[in-house]
Design a protein around this motif. Structure first.
Motif, PDB file in Angstrom:
ATOM      1  N   PHE A 156       0.844  -1.187   0.000  1.00  0.00           N
ATOM      2  CA  PHE A 156       0.000   0.000   0.000  1.00  0.00           C
ATOM      3  C   PHE A 156       0.886   1.245   0.000  1.00  0.00           C
ATOM      4  O   PHE A 156       1.779   1.389   0.839  1.00  0.00           O
ATOM      5  CB  PHE A 156      -0.896   0.015   1.238  1.00  0.00           C
ATOM      6  N   GLY A 157       0.627   2.161  -0.923  1.00  0.00           N
ATOM      7  CA  GLY A 157       1.413   3.379  -0.994  1.00  0.00           C
ATOM      8  C   GLY A 157       0.730   4.394  -1.891  1.00  0.00           C
ATOM      9  O   GLY A 157      -0.479   4.339  -2.092  1.00  0.00           O
ATOM     10  N   TYR A 158       1.510   5.308  -2.476  1.00  0.00           N
ATOM     11  CA  TYR A 158       0.916   6.309  -3.364  1.00  0.00           C
ATOM     12  C   TYR A 158       2.002   6.904  -4.254  1.00  0.00           C
ATOM     13  O   TYR A 158       3.192   6.874  -3.921  1.00  0.00           O
ATOM     14  CB  TYR A 158       0.178   7.388  -2.574  1.00  0.00           C
ATOM     15  N   ASP A 195       5.389 -16.132 -12.469  1.00  0.00           N
ATOM     16  CA  ASP A 195       4.195 -16.480 -11.707  1.00  0.00           C
ATOM     17  C   ASP A 195       4.040 -15.626 -10.454  1.00  0.00           C
ATOM     18  O   ASP A 195       3.311 -16.006  -9.524  1.00  0.00           O
ATOM     19  CB  ASP A 195       4.219 -17.957 -11.319  1.00  0.00           C
ATOM     20  N   ALA A 196       4.703 -14.495 -10.418  1.00  0.00           N
ATOM     21  CA  ALA A 196       4.583 -13.568  -9.283  1.00  0.00           C
ATOM     22  C   ALA A 196       4.121 -12.203  -9.785  1.00  0.00           C
ATOM     23  O   ALA A 196       4.387 -11.817 -10.932  1.00  0.00           O
ATOM     24  CB  ALA A 196       5.914 -13.432  -8.552  1.00  0.00           C
ATOM     25  N   ARG A 197       3.423 -11.483  -8.917  1.00  0.00           N
ATOM     26  CA  ARG A 197       2.963 -10.142  -9.248  1.00  0.00           C
ATOM     27  C   ARG A 197       3.160  -9.210  -8.057  1.00  0.00           C
ATOM     28  O   ARG A 197       3.091  -9.634  -6.905  1.00  0.00           O
ATOM     29  CB  ARG A 197       1.482 -10.140  -9.643  1.00  0.00           C
ATOM     30  N   ILE A 198       3.398  -7.949  -8.351  1.00  0.00           N
ATOM     31  CA  ILE A 198       3.411  -6.895  -7.342  1.00  0.00           C
ATOM     32  C   ILE A 198       2.113  -6.121  -7.500  1.00  0.00           C
ATOM     33  O   ILE A 198       1.822  -5.590  -8.578  1.00  0.00           O
ATOM     34  CB  ILE A 198       4.597  -5.933  -7.545  1.00  0.00           C
ATOM     35  N   ALA A 199       1.316  -6.057  -6.436  1.00  0.00           N
ATOM     36  CA  ALA A 199       0.075  -5.286  -6.456  1.00  0.00           C
ATOM     37  C   ALA A 199       0.285  -4.032  -5.608  1.00  0.00           C
ATOM     38  O   ALA A 199       0.368  -4.116  -4.382  1.00  0.00           O
ATOM     39  CB  ALA A 199      -1.078  -6.112  -5.923  1.00  0.00           C
ATOM     40  N   PHE A 200       0.388  -2.895  -6.261  1.00  0.00           N
ATOM     41  CA  PHE A 200       0.609  -1.617  -5.592  1.00  0.00           C
ATOM     42  C   PHE A 200      -0.740  -0.928  -5.449  1.00  0.00           C
ATOM     43  O   PHE A 200      -1.343  -0.508  -6.434  1.00  0.00           O
ATOM     44  CB  PHE A 200       1.581  -0.774  -6.409  1.00  0.00           C
ATOM     45  N   ILE A 201      -1.223  -0.817  -4.215  1.00  0.00           N
ATOM     46  CA  ILE A 201      -2.561  -0.286  -3.947  1.00  0.00           C
ATOM     47  C   ILE A 201      -2.446   1.128  -3.397  1.00  0.00           C
ATOM     48  O   ILE A 201      -1.780   1.367  -2.389  1.00  0.00           O
ATOM     49  CB  ILE A 201      -3.310  -1.190  -2.949  1.00  0.00           C
ATOM     50  N   SER A 202      -3.101   2.073  -4.044  1.00  0.00           N
ATOM     51  CA  SER A 202      -2.989   3.471  -3.654  1.00  0.00           C
ATOM     52  C   SER A 202      -3.794   3.796  -2.401  1.00  0.00           C
ATOM     53  O   SER A 202      -4.968   3.411  -2.277  1.00  0.00           O
ATOM     54  CB  SER A 202      -3.462   4.381  -4.789  1.00  0.00           C
ATOM     55  N   VAL A 203      -3.157   4.537  -1.483  1.00  0.00           N
ATOM     56  CA  VAL A 203      -3.855   5.076  -0.321  1.00  0.00           C
ATOM     57  C   VAL A 203      -4.132   6.571  -0.522  1.00  0.00           C
ATOM     58  O   VAL A 203      -4.445   7.289   0.424  1.00  0.00           O
ATOM     59  CB  VAL A 203      -3.045   4.846   0.979  1.00  0.00           C
ATOM     60  N   ALA A 253      -2.487   0.980   8.214  1.00  0.00           N
ATOM     61  CA  ALA A 253      -2.793   2.310   8.719  1.00  0.00           C
ATOM     62  C   ALA A 253      -2.279   3.378   7.750  1.00  0.00           C
ATOM     63  O   ALA A 253      -1.169   3.262   7.230  1.00  0.00           O
ATOM     64  CB  ALA A 253      -2.162   2.506  10.097  1.00  0.00           C
ATOM     65  N   TYR A 254      -3.093   4.402   7.500  1.00  0.00           N
ATOM     66  CA  TYR A 254      -2.643   5.519   6.672  1.00  0.00           C
ATOM     67  C   TYR A 254      -3.471   6.753   7.012  1.00  0.00           C
ATOM     68  O   TYR A 254      -4.594   6.648   7.512  1.00  0.00           O
ATOM     69  CB  TYR A 254      -2.753   5.189   5.179  1.00  0.00           C
ATOM     70  N   ALA A 255      -2.914   7.919   6.764  1.00  0.00           N
ATOM     71  CA  ALA A 255      -3.623   9.168   7.027  1.00  0.00           C
ATOM     72  C   ALA A 255      -2.994  10.282   6.208  1.00  0.00           C
ATOM     73  O   ALA A 255      -1.768  10.432   6.170  1.00  0.00           O
ATOM     74  CB  ALA A 255      -3.572   9.527   8.513  1.00  0.00           C
ATOM     75  N   ALA A 256      -3.815  11.073   5.542  1.00  0.00           N
ATOM     76  CA  ALA A 256      -3.324  12.227   4.788  1.00  0.00           C
ATOM     77  C   ALA A 256      -2.938  13.332   5.754  1.00  0.00           C
ATOM     78  O   ALA A 256      -3.639  13.594   6.738  1.00  0.00           O
ATOM     79  CB  ALA A 256      -4.395  12.716   3.820  1.00  0.00           C
ATOM     80  N   GLU A 257      -1.818  13.989   5.471  1.00  0.00           N
ATOM     81  CA  GLU A 257      -1.357  15.092   6.295  1.00  0.00           C
ATOM     82  C   GLU A 257      -2.014  16.403   5.842  1.00  0.00           C
ATOM     83  O   GLU A 257      -2.696  16.457   4.817  1.00  0.00           O
ATOM     84  CB  GLU A 257       0.170  15.204   6.191  1.00  0.00           C
ATOM     85  N   ARG A 258      -1.798  17.456   6.605  1.00  0.00           N
ATOM     86  CA  ARG A 258      -2.379  18.763   6.270  1.00  0.00           C
ATOM     87  C   ARG A 258      -1.794  19.276   4.960  1.00  0.00           C
ATOM     88  O   ARG A 258      -0.600  19.151   4.695  1.00  0.00           O
ATOM     89  CB  ARG A 258      -2.087  19.742   7.400  1.00  0.00           C
ATOM     90  N   ARG A 259      -2.645  19.859   4.146  1.00  0.00           N
ATOM     91  CA  ARG A 259      -2.195  20.414   2.869  1.00  0.00           C
ATOM     92  C   ARG A 259      -1.345  21.661   3.093  1.00  0.00           C
ATOM     93  O   ARG A 259      -1.587  22.438   4.022  1.00  0.00           O
ATOM     94  CB  ARG A 259      -3.396  20.781   1.995  1.00  0.00           C
ATOM     95  N   ASP A 260      -0.358  21.859   2.211  1.00  0.00           N
ATOM     96  CA  ASP A 260       0.450  23.067   2.300  1.00  0.00           C
ATOM     97  C   ASP A 260      -0.221  24.196   1.521  1.00  0.00           C
ATOM     98  O   ASP A 260      -1.339  24.047   1.013  1.00  0.00           O
ATOM     99  CB  ASP A 260       1.874  22.805   1.809  1.00  0.00           C
ATOM    100  N   SER A 288       1.725   2.825   6.639  1.00  0.00           N
ATOM    101  CA  SER A 288       2.581   1.710   7.038  1.00  0.00           C
ATOM    102  C   SER A 288       3.271   1.145   5.812  1.00  0.00           C
ATOM    103  O   SER A 288       2.821   1.326   4.687  1.00  0.00           O
ATOM    104  CB  SER A 288       1.766   0.638   7.769  1.00  0.00           C
ATOM    105  N   GLY A 289       4.393   0.458   6.038  1.00  0.00           N
ATOM    106  CA  GLY A 289       5.239   0.103   4.907  1.00  0.00           C
ATOM    107  C   GLY A 289       5.522  -1.372   4.717  1.00  0.00           C
ATOM    108  O   GLY A 289       6.495  -1.721   4.059  1.00  0.00           O
ATOM    109  N   ALA A 290       4.688  -2.250   5.271  1.00  0.00           N
ATOM    110  CA  ALA A 290       4.927  -3.688   5.122  1.00  0.00           C
ATOM    111  C   ALA A 290       4.483  -4.181   3.752  1.00  0.00           C
ATOM    112  O   ALA A 290       3.620  -3.586   3.102  1.00  0.00           O
ATOM    113  CB  ALA A 290       4.203  -4.456   6.213  1.00  0.00           C
ATOM    114  N   VAL A 291       5.081  -5.281   3.320  1.00  0.00           N
ATOM    115  CA  VAL A 291       4.675  -5.971   2.092  1.00  0.00           C
ATOM    116  C   VAL A 291       4.037  -7.295   2.496  1.00  0.00           C
ATOM    117  O   VAL A 291       4.613  -8.063   3.276  1.00  0.00           O
ATOM    118  CB  VAL A 291       5.876  -6.224   1.166  1.00  0.00           C
ATOM    119  N   TYR A 292       2.846  -7.568   1.968  1.00  0.00           N
ATOM    120  CA  TYR A 292       2.114  -8.791   2.275  1.00  0.00           C
ATOM    121  C   TYR A 292       2.297  -9.778   1.129  1.00  0.00           C
ATOM    122  O   TYR A 292       2.100  -9.420  -0.034  1.00  0.00           O
ATOM    123  CB  TYR A 292       0.630  -8.507   2.450  1.00  0.00           C
TER     124      TYR A 292
END
Length: 206
Positions: A73-75, A102-110, A152-159, A169-173
């Motif tokens: 999970f990332g962006y 036979d492997a794939r990386i699934a990058f899911i946007s938060v 867990a993820y949360a957007a920070e205050r906009r500049d 969070s930065g784990a890979v499942y």
């Protein structure tokens, strides 16, 4: 597990007690496969999602059936951990060799507000056009999926320019060919350890 924002590592303490308990329990389990990552077999639900792929088409877990899937999970605006992790996973697949087909990386946007299919496609293709898939969805879609896997993820205050970063969070499942959650790789996991366990998962039929 660490949380990330603004290029700094471990910017917030672990706030997910359920995941902490999961990791402690998993570490204590017998691991006859000699895993080098954290064994979570039986502690998280099977891979299941309904999102939009980076080609603009609806996609669910059935499209990945029979593949070993590494979910992260990332962006796309992430300044540090996302590009570092995707580069590492791509390097791992190159190390594994032909079996990585036979492997794939699934990058899911938060960050669904900014990560449309086109931007996701350009982003994942820059790392691994052959194996990486960018997945996005509505805010509700992402929130429900993140909750399902204790992310867990949360957007920070906009500049002043309206820009913002997302703490996440930065784990890979790692999911096996049948879609069962099997392993977690921490953000600091060595590529050699990920490659070792990926080979074991790829060698099994289910």
């Amino acid at each position: 597990m660490h949380f990330y924002r603004s290029g700094l590592r471990a910017v917030a303490p672990l706030r997910c007690a359920l995941l902490a308990a999961l990791l402690v329990a998993a570490c204590a389990r017998h691991t006859p496969q000699n895993w080098q990552l954290t064994d979570i077999d039986g502690h998280l639900p099977d891979l299941r999602f309904a999102l939009v792929a980076d080609n603009g088409q609806a996609m669910n877990q059935d499209a990945l059936r029979g593949k070993v899937v590494m979910v992260f999970f990332g962006y796309t605006h992430c300044p540090d951990i996302c590009p570092t992790t995707l580069a590492k996973l791509s390097a791992v697949l190159k190390t594994v060799g032909p079996a990585a087909n036979d492997a794939r990386i699934a990058f899911i946007s938060v960050d669904p507000a900014r990560d449309d299919p086109a931007s996701m496609h350009a982003y994942v293709d820059a790392f691994d056009a052959a194996h990486a898939i960018g997945l996005s969805g509505t805010s509700d879609d992402v929130e429900q999926l993140a909750r399902r896997y204790r992310v867990a993820y949360a957007a920070e205050r906009r500049d002043a320019a309206g820009q913002y970063e997302v703490t996440h969070s930065g784990a890979v499942y790692l999911f096996d060919r049948a879609g069962h959650a099997r392993l977690i790789a921490s953000v600091d996991a060595a590529p050699e350890k990920i490659a070792h366990d990926l080979r074991l998962l790829l060698a099994t039929s289910s």
